[in-house]
Design a protein around this motif. Sequence first.
Motif, short mmCIF file in Angstrom:
data_model
loop_
_atom_site.label_atom_id
_atom_site.label_comp_id
_atom_site.label_asym_id
_atom_site.label_seq_id
_atom_site.Cartn_x
_atom_site.Cartn_y
_atom_site.Cartn_z
N HIS A 52 60.57 -3.51 62.80
CA HIS A 52 60.74 -4.91 62.42
C HIS A 52 62.05 -5.03 61.64
O HIS A 52 62.47 -4.09 60.97
CB HIS A 52 59.57 -5.39 61.55
CG HIS A 52 59.45 -6.88 61.47
ND1 HIS A 52 58.67 -7.61 62.33
CD2 HIS A 52 60.04 -7.77 60.65
CE1 HIS A 52 58.77 -8.90 62.03
NE2 HIS A 52 59.61 -9.02 61.02
N ILE A 54 64.22 -7.71 58.94
CA ILE A 54 64.17 -8.88 58.06
C ILE A 54 65.60 -9.18 57.62
O ILE A 54 66.25 -8.32 57.01
CB ILE A 54 63.28 -8.62 56.83
CG1 ILE A 54 61.88 -8.16 57.26
CG2 ILE A 54 63.19 -9.88 55.97
CD1 ILE A 54 61.06 -7.58 56.13
N CYS A 56 67.90 -11.41 55.29
CA CYS A 56 67.81 -12.25 54.09
C CYS A 56 69.17 -12.90 53.83
O CYS A 56 70.15 -12.19 53.61
CB CYS A 56 67.40 -11.42 52.89
SG CYS A 56 65.81 -10.58 53.08
N LEU A 98 61.83 -19.94 56.73
CA LEU A 98 61.38 -18.77 57.49
C LEU A 98 61.53 -19.05 58.98
O LEU A 98 60.99 -20.04 59.49
CB LEU A 98 59.92 -18.47 57.14
CG LEU A 98 59.23 -17.33 57.88
CD1 LEU A 98 59.92 -16.01 57.59
CD2 LEU A 98 57.75 -17.27 57.48
N THR A 100 61.18 -16.96 62.69
CA THR A 100 60.70 -15.72 63.31
C THR A 100 61.10 -15.69 64.77
O THR A 100 60.88 -16.66 65.51
CB THR A 100 59.17 -15.61 63.20
OG1 THR A 100 58.79 -15.74 61.82
CG2 THR A 100 58.68 -14.28 63.74
N SER A 105 62.63 -11.32 61.55
CA SER A 105 62.39 -12.48 60.70
C SER A 105 63.67 -12.81 59.94
O SER A 105 64.36 -11.91 59.45
CB SER A 105 61.28 -12.19 59.69
OG SER A 105 60.05 -11.91 60.33
N THR A 115 60.48 -12.28 48.27
CA THR A 115 59.74 -12.42 49.53
C THR A 115 59.51 -11.09 50.22
O THR A 115 58.60 -10.99 51.05
CB THR A 115 60.49 -13.36 50.50
OG1 THR A 115 61.68 -12.72 50.98
CG2 THR A 115 60.83 -14.68 49.85
N ILE A 116 60.29 -10.06 49.92
CA ILE A 116 60.25 -8.82 50.72
C ILE A 116 58.95 -8.05 50.51
O ILE A 116 58.14 -7.92 51.43
CB ILE A 116 61.47 -7.93 50.39
CG1 ILE A 116 62.76 -8.64 50.80
CG2 ILE A 116 61.35 -6.60 51.14
CD1 ILE A 116 62.89 -8.92 52.27
N TYR A 119 55.58 -10.56 50.36
CA TYR A 119 55.08 -11.16 51.59
C TYR A 119 55.36 -10.32 52.83
O TYR A 119 54.43 -9.91 53.53
CB TYR A 119 55.65 -12.56 51.81
CG TYR A 119 55.32 -13.08 53.20
CD1 TYR A 119 54.00 -13.36 53.55
CD2 TYR A 119 56.32 -13.23 54.16
CE1 TYR A 119 53.69 -13.80 54.84
CE2 TYR A 119 56.00 -13.66 55.44
CZ TYR A 119 54.69 -13.95 55.78
OH TYR A 119 54.37 -14.36 57.04
N PHE A 120 56.62 -10.06 53.14
CA PHE A 120 56.95 -9.48 54.44
C PHE A 120 56.29 -8.13 54.67
O PHE A 120 55.74 -7.87 55.75
CB PHE A 120 58.47 -9.36 54.60
CG PHE A 120 59.14 -10.65 54.95
CD1 PHE A 120 58.97 -11.23 56.19
CD2 PHE A 120 59.93 -11.29 54.01
CE1 PHE A 120 59.59 -12.43 56.52
CE2 PHE A 120 60.56 -12.50 54.32
CZ PHE A 120 60.38 -13.08 55.58
N ARG A 123 52.59 -8.60 55.43
CA ARG A 123 52.34 -9.18 56.74
C ARG A 123 52.63 -8.19 57.86
O ARG A 123 51.85 -8.05 58.80
CB ARG A 123 53.21 -10.42 56.94
CG ARG A 123 52.74 -11.30 58.10
CD ARG A 123 53.87 -12.14 58.65
NE ARG A 123 54.74 -11.36 59.52
CZ ARG A 123 55.99 -11.67 59.79
NH1 ARG A 123 56.55 -12.72 59.22
NH2 ARG A 123 56.70 -10.93 60.61
N VAL A 124 53.75 -7.48 57.76
CA VAL A 124 54.11 -6.51 58.81
C VAL A 124 53.06 -5.39 58.88
O VAL A 124 52.67 -4.96 59.97
CB VAL A 124 55.52 -5.96 58.57
CG1 VAL A 124 55.80 -4.79 59.49
CG2 VAL A 124 56.57 -7.05 58.79
#
Length: 340
Positions: A52, A54, A56, A98, A100, A105, A115-116, A119-120, A123-124
């Motif tokens: 994945h 991310i 930012c 956000l 996706t 993301s 957020t890293i 949340y991320f 979720r991942v």
Amino acid sequence: MAGPADLGTLPVRSSRHVDLNLLTIRILSNREEFDGYAYFSRDAPAGAAADHEIVCVDLDRDPYDPEVLRALSDRTLRAKRFRSGYYLNHIFGEPAYLITEGRRSYVFGRRLERTIWPYFVKRVLTDFAVDHGYLHLKAAGFTLDDGSATLLVGPNAGGKTVFLTQACLDGARFLTNTHVLVRDGEAHAVPSAVRVRRSPQFEQLIEGHGLTPHLESGDFVAAPELLFPGEPRDRGRVRSIVITDYSPDRPRTFERIDPEQAALFLGLFADGVVNYGLKDDLLAHHEGDFTAFTGSLAAMREQLAKLVEGAHCYRANVDMLDPSVRERVLAELSSNGHRG
């Protein structure tokens, strides 16, 4: 102030490809220095493909038109919450956007380190778990000399970190601090930095290594290799599950409990979807497919039942800072053998 005409050509001034044991995440930022990297303790092997990504984009570094970002944002409940400044649980900040695209993301906002990990990562890990037949638990853990794993679960401020720290300083090997993926009784660590509270014990470490402040005021984050002797372990077969709920005002106890009791408790205090409020994210991961969504929930429930049935389960209200108590508890966990 422009909009991101091409998400593939956004400014990237730093990046880190982090290893979470069973999967990797590449994090990219438009900032030269980004505090979000500090929450990870291990880099992915050179040449490994990221599971994945991310991206930012800090709007103080490169401003973009909020109306354009709003139009590009996902239509999920999570994206709506991001736009209101609410990320996950008690973590919030300024509005963020956000977007996706498959396994990538994009998030636009400010102080995006908030957020890293909050949340991320959660979720991942949950998405990976349901796609590969694992159970994602909020748990700490360590392994003993024979390689068996002890998982620690419990309410916030229930003593998991103290229990883990004292066990590792007493010879156990660090497994995980916050997250674990479990399948068929095998616990797989999620490498991460450990939260360190300022104290005389850690003052030199904090100053000497210039540790990054934690999101919570007054705390810091450090790689477990800096804190404990021996290399951290990546996995271990779960022998014991300890529910920690330390309170000096209640009678001290370290007692066995029934698997059914443990399953009920873990279903509320350790299940990743429940603890982190990810039910809407999981439904979105299944693209609203009711059958797939409920099938994932059933599989997680089955994994949890198998886990507690195959382990010794304990409830602990003990002071692990007391050497005699620590010795007794670790001796019990070392000698309890497998359930017959």
